[in-house]
Design a protein around this motif. Structure first.
Motif, PDB file in Angstrom:
ATOM      1  N   PRO A   1       0.805  -1.231   0.000  1.00 10.24           N
ATOM      2  CA  PRO A   1       0.000   0.000   0.000  1.00 10.24           C
ATOM      3  C   PRO A   1       0.832   1.273   0.000  1.00 10.24           C
ATOM      4  O   PRO A   1       0.422   2.272  -0.565  1.00 10.24           O
ATOM      5  N   ARG A   2       2.020   1.235   0.601  1.00  6.32           N
ATOM      6  CA  ARG A   2       2.846   2.452   0.624  1.00  6.32           C
ATOM      7  C   ARG A   2       3.261   2.834  -0.793  1.00  6.32           C
ATOM      8  O   ARG A   2       3.177   4.001  -1.189  1.00  6.32           O
TER       9      ARG A   2
ATOM     10  N   ALA B   1     -18.724  11.705  -9.005  1.00  8.88           N
ATOM     11  CA  ALA B   1     -17.691  12.387  -8.222  1.00  8.88           C
ATOM     12  C   ALA B   1     -16.565  12.802  -9.155  1.00  8.88           C
ATOM     13  O   ALA B   1     -16.165  12.038 -10.031  1.00  8.88           O
ATOM     14  N   ASN B   2     -16.097  14.026  -8.976  1.00 10.63           N
ATOM     15  CA  ASN B   2     -14.961  14.543  -9.723  1.00 10.63           C
ATOM     16  C   ASN B   2     -13.896  14.972  -8.725  1.00 10.63           C
ATOM     17  O   ASN B   2     -14.199  15.664  -7.739  1.00 10.63           O
ATOM     18  N   PHE B   3     -12.667  14.566  -8.995  1.00 13.02           N
ATOM     19  CA  PHE B   3     -11.562  14.851  -8.093  1.00 13.02           C
ATOM     20  C   PHE B   3     -10.590  15.815  -8.760  1.00 13.02           C
ATOM     21  O   PHE B   3     -10.352  15.754  -9.964  1.00 13.02           O
ATOM     22  N   SER B   4     -10.017  16.701  -7.947  1.00 12.76           N
ATOM     23  CA  SER B   4      -9.028  17.651  -8.445  1.00 12.76           C
ATOM     24  C   SER B   4      -8.011  17.915  -7.338  1.00 12.76           C
ATOM     25  O   SER B   4      -8.205  17.527  -6.190  1.00 12.76           O
ATOM     26  N   ASN B   5      -6.952  18.599  -7.715  1.00 14.02           N
ATOM     27  CA  ASN B   5      -5.932  19.009  -6.762  1.00 14.02           C
ATOM     28  C   ASN B   5      -5.337  17.809  -6.002  1.00 14.02           C
ATOM     29  O   ASN B   5      -5.057  17.900  -4.812  1.00 14.02           O
ATOM     30  N   ASP B   6      -5.155  16.688  -6.702  1.00 15.60           N
ATOM     31  CA  ASP B   6      -4.543  15.509  -6.085  1.00 15.60           C
ATOM     32  C   ASP B   6      -3.105  15.831  -5.699  1.00 15.60           C
ATOM     33  O   ASP B   6      -2.363  16.431  -6.474  1.00 15.60           O
ATOM     34  N   ARG B   7      -2.727  15.450  -4.481  1.00 17.71           N
ATOM     35  CA  ARG B   7      -1.360  15.698  -4.036  1.00 17.71           C
ATOM     36  C   ARG B   7      -0.943  14.660  -2.995  1.00 17.71           C
ATOM     37  O   ARG B   7      -1.774  14.095  -2.294  1.00 17.71           O
ATOM     38  N   LEU B   8       0.337  14.449  -2.915  1.00 17.08           N
ATOM     39  CA  LEU B   8       0.925  13.553  -1.926  1.00 17.08           C
ATOM     40  C   LEU B   8       1.347  14.381  -0.729  1.00 17.08           C
ATOM     41  O   LEU B   8       1.983  15.418  -0.878  1.00 17.08           O
ATOM     42  N   ALA B   9       0.960  13.941   0.450  1.00 16.49           N
ATOM     43  CA  ALA B   9       1.376  14.592   1.698  1.00 16.49           C
ATOM     44  C   ALA B   9       2.019  13.516   2.574  1.00 16.49           C
ATOM     45  O   ALA B   9       2.106  12.357   2.172  1.00 16.49           O
ATOM     46  N   ARG B  10       2.444  13.898   3.754  1.00 15.14           N
ATOM     47  CA  ARG B  10       3.122  12.957   4.655  1.00 15.14           C
ATOM     48  C   ARG B  10       2.648  13.166   6.079  1.00 15.14           C
ATOM     49  O   ARG B  10       2.429  14.289   6.512  1.00 15.14           O
TER      50      ARG B  10
ATOM     51  N   ASP C   1       5.766  11.314  10.674  1.00 16.22           N
ATOM     52  CA  ASP C   1       6.878  10.358  10.591  1.00 16.22           C
ATOM     53  C   ASP C   1       7.262  10.033   9.147  1.00 16.22           C
ATOM     54  O   ASP C   1       8.078   9.149   8.892  1.00 16.22           O
ATOM     55  N   GLY C   2       6.685  10.734   8.183  1.00 11.96           N
ATOM     56  CA  GLY C   2       7.052  10.556   6.785  1.00 11.96           C
ATOM     57  C   GLY C   2       6.188   9.588   5.998  1.00 11.96           C
ATOM     58  O   GLY C   2       6.365   9.435   4.790  1.00 11.96           O
ATOM     59  N   TYR C   3       5.222   8.938   6.639  1.00 15.41           N
ATOM     60  CA  TYR C   3       4.392   7.979   5.921  1.00 15.41           C
ATOM     61  C   TYR C   3       3.455   8.713   4.955  1.00 15.41           C
ATOM     62  O   TYR C   3       2.906   9.759   5.295  1.00 15.41           O
ATOM     63  N   PRO C   4       3.259   8.175   3.724  1.00  9.89           N
ATOM     64  CA  PRO C   4       2.485   8.897   2.703  1.00  9.89           C
ATOM     65  C   PRO C   4       0.972   8.863   2.908  1.00  9.89           C
ATOM     66  O   PRO C   4       0.423   7.907   3.442  1.00  9.89           O
ATOM     67  N   VAL C   5       0.349   9.927   2.439  1.00 10.45           N
ATOM     68  CA  VAL C   5      -1.099  10.058   2.453  1.00 10.45           C
ATOM     69  C   VAL C   5      -1.489  10.865   1.215  1.00 10.45           C
ATOM     70  O   VAL C   5      -0.756  11.748   0.794  1.00 10.45           O
ATOM     71  N   ARG C   6      -2.609  10.525   0.584  1.00  8.46           N
ATOM     72  CA  ARG C   6      -3.089  11.253  -0.605  1.00  8.46           C
ATOM     73  C   ARG C   6      -4.197  12.207  -0.190  1.00  8.46           C
ATOM     74  O   ARG C   6      -5.054  11.857   0.613  1.00  8.46           O
ATOM     75  N   MET C   7      -4.197  13.381  -0.820  1.00  5.34           N
ATOM     76  CA  MET C   7      -5.229  14.384  -0.570  1.00  5.34           C
ATOM     77  C   MET C   7      -5.813  14.841  -1.900  1.00  5.34           C
ATOM     78  O   MET C   7      -5.130  14.821  -2.921  1.00  5.34           O
ATOM     79  N   ALA C   8      -7.074  15.259  -1.858  1.00  8.67           N
ATOM     80  CA  ALA C   8      -7.720  15.793  -3.062  1.00  8.67           C
ATOM     81  C   ALA C   8      -8.945  16.606  -2.659  1.00  8.67           C
ATOM     82  O   ALA C   8      -9.417  16.546  -1.527  1.00  8.67           O
ATOM     83  N   ASP C   9      -9.449  17.350  -3.638  1.00 11.27           N
ATOM     84  CA  ASP C   9     -10.734  18.024  -3.510  1.00 11.27           C
ATOM     85  C   ASP C   9     -11.738  17.173  -4.282  1.00 11.27           C
ATOM     86  O   ASP C   9     -11.388  16.550  -5.292  1.00 11.27           O
TER      87      ASP C   9
ATOM     88  N   ILE D   1      -3.209   4.145   3.594  1.00 12.97           N
ATOM     89  CA  ILE D   1      -3.248   2.725   3.936  1.00 12.97           C
ATOM     90  C   ILE D   1      -1.929   2.462   4.643  1.00 12.97           C
ATOM     91  O   ILE D   1      -0.860   2.679   4.073  1.00 12.97           O
ATOM     92  N   ARG D   2      -1.999   2.032   5.892  1.00 14.70           N
ATOM     93  CA  ARG D   2      -0.794   1.920   6.711  1.00 14.70           C
ATOM     94  C   ARG D   2      -0.740   0.543   7.341  1.00 14.70           C
ATOM     95  O   ARG D   2      -1.533   0.235   8.224  1.00 14.70           O
ATOM     96  N   SER D   3       0.156  -0.294   6.835  1.00 10.98           N
ATOM     97  CA  SER D   3       0.323  -1.656   7.335  1.00 10.98           C
ATOM     98  C   SER D   3      -0.990  -2.413   7.191  1.00 10.98           C
ATOM     99  O   SER D   3      -1.468  -2.615   6.096  1.00 10.98           O
ATOM    100  N   ASP D   4      -1.602  -2.790   8.311  1.00 12.75           N
ATOM    101  CA  ASP D   4      -2.835  -3.586   8.258  1.00 12.75           C
ATOM    102  C   ASP D   4      -4.088  -2.734   8.477  1.00 12.75           C
ATOM    103  O   ASP D   4      -5.155  -3.262   8.778  1.00 12.75           O
ATOM    104  N   ARG D   5      -3.967  -1.394   8.323  1.00  9.40           N
ATOM    105  CA  ARG D   5      -5.118  -0.508   8.516  1.00  9.40           C
ATOM    106  C   ARG D   5      -5.189   0.523   7.406  1.00  9.40           C
ATOM    107  O   ARG D   5      -4.191   0.871   6.800  1.00  9.40           O
ATOM    108  N   TYR D   6      -6.379   1.003   7.151  1.00 12.38           N
ATOM    109  CA  TYR D   6      -6.544   2.158   6.278  1.00 12.38           C
ATOM    110  C   TYR D   6      -7.349   3.186   7.041  1.00 12.38           C
ATOM    111  O   TYR D   6      -8.059   2.868   8.003  1.00 12.38           O
ATOM    112  N   GLY D   7      -7.222   4.432   6.650  1.00 15.84           N
ATOM    113  CA  GLY D   7      -7.971   5.486   7.295  1.00 15.84           C
ATOM    114  C   GLY D   7      -8.177   6.629   6.339  1.00 15.84           C
ATOM    115  O   GLY D   7      -7.401   6.826   5.406  1.00 15.84           O
ATOM    116  N   PHE D   8      -9.236   7.358   6.555  1.00 18.59           N
ATOM    117  CA  PHE D   8      -9.486   8.528   5.726  1.00 18.59           C
ATOM    118  C   PHE D   8     -10.352   9.524   6.461  1.00 18.59           C
ATOM    119  O   PHE D   8     -11.006   9.199   7.448  1.00 18.59           O
ATOM    120  N   VAL D   9     -10.313  10.764   5.997  1.00 15.26           N
ATOM    121  CA  VAL D   9     -11.129  11.835   6.554  1.00 15.26           C
ATOM    122  C   VAL D   9     -11.718  12.613   5.385  1.00 15.26           C
ATOM    123  O   VAL D   9     -11.061  12.800   4.367  1.00 15.26           O
TER     124      VAL D   9
END
Length: 190
Positions: free
Chosen positions: A81-82, A105-114, A117-125, A147-155
């Motif tokens: 997942p990383r 659904a339409n997505f824009s402004n996709d970006r990689l954030a961290r 501790d440096g682990y990746p996360v994706r963001m979008a509008d 998605i982090r190891s055996d878990r995923y999360g989103f807001v």
């Protein structure tokens, strides 16, 4: 992956420094934290993945946090997942994982954030529509997923209105506040 898509309709996640004079919730059982304005209200959640729901009151902004187990051996789930979040992601990934739960659904402004501790996360509008035919609601949201190891999360932090124009007018003064809340989300390391 299907459970992941269905759960995505309820929320997403990310990280940033705490907001001054705001409230931070750290859910140790589910391994996340979120900071939001102190005057917002927290509501009881239901279901197996939504862990926190907060609302801005009359402004109409609602933020939902979801977290659950992730099985990298399940069919259609990326085994690493990383790498998927960091390098193999595209706007089509948003559409497959999140957009499938909406009428459109339409997505824009996709970006990689961290995370800190440096682990990746994706963001979008996200601009979306719920409903069929002429009946439905339009919405706008800030969204993040990891998605982090055996878990995923989103807001997700967003709002809905009766038309795209009404929603855009409601969204304009709240977009920065939604961004701050989404950026405050942290998914704890395993």
């Amino acid at each position: 992956m299907r459970a992941f898509v269905l759960a995505a309709a309820a929320g997403c996640l990310i990280c940033a420094p705490a907001l001054a004079a705001d409230k931070t919730v750290h859910d140790k059982e589910h391994g996340f934290s979120l900071t939001y304005p102190e005057e917002w209200t927290s509501e009881t959640t239901s279901g197996d993945t939504m862990r926190l729901k907060v609302k801005s009151g009359e402004k109409g902004l609602t933020c939902r946090v979801s977290e659950n187990l992730y099985d990298p051996t399940a069919p259609d789930n990326p085994p690493d997942p990383r790498v998927f979040v960091e390098k193999d992601w595209s706007l089509d990934s948003w559409q497959t994982l999140i957009g499938a739960a909406f009428g459109s659904a339409n997505f824009s402004n996709d970006r990689l954030a961290r995370f800190p501790d440096g682990y990746p996360v994706r963001m979008a509008d996200m601009d979306f529509r719920l409903g069929d035919g002429s009946a439905g609601f339009y919405g706008q949201a800030k969204i993040a997923i990891s998605i982090r190891s055996d878990r995923y999360g989103f807001v997700t932090c967003g709002l809905m209105g009766n038309s795209a124009e009404e929603t855009a007018q409601m969204w304009a003064p709240l977009a920065d506040e939604a961004e701050k809340v989404v950026n405050s989300f942290v998914l704890d390391p395993p």
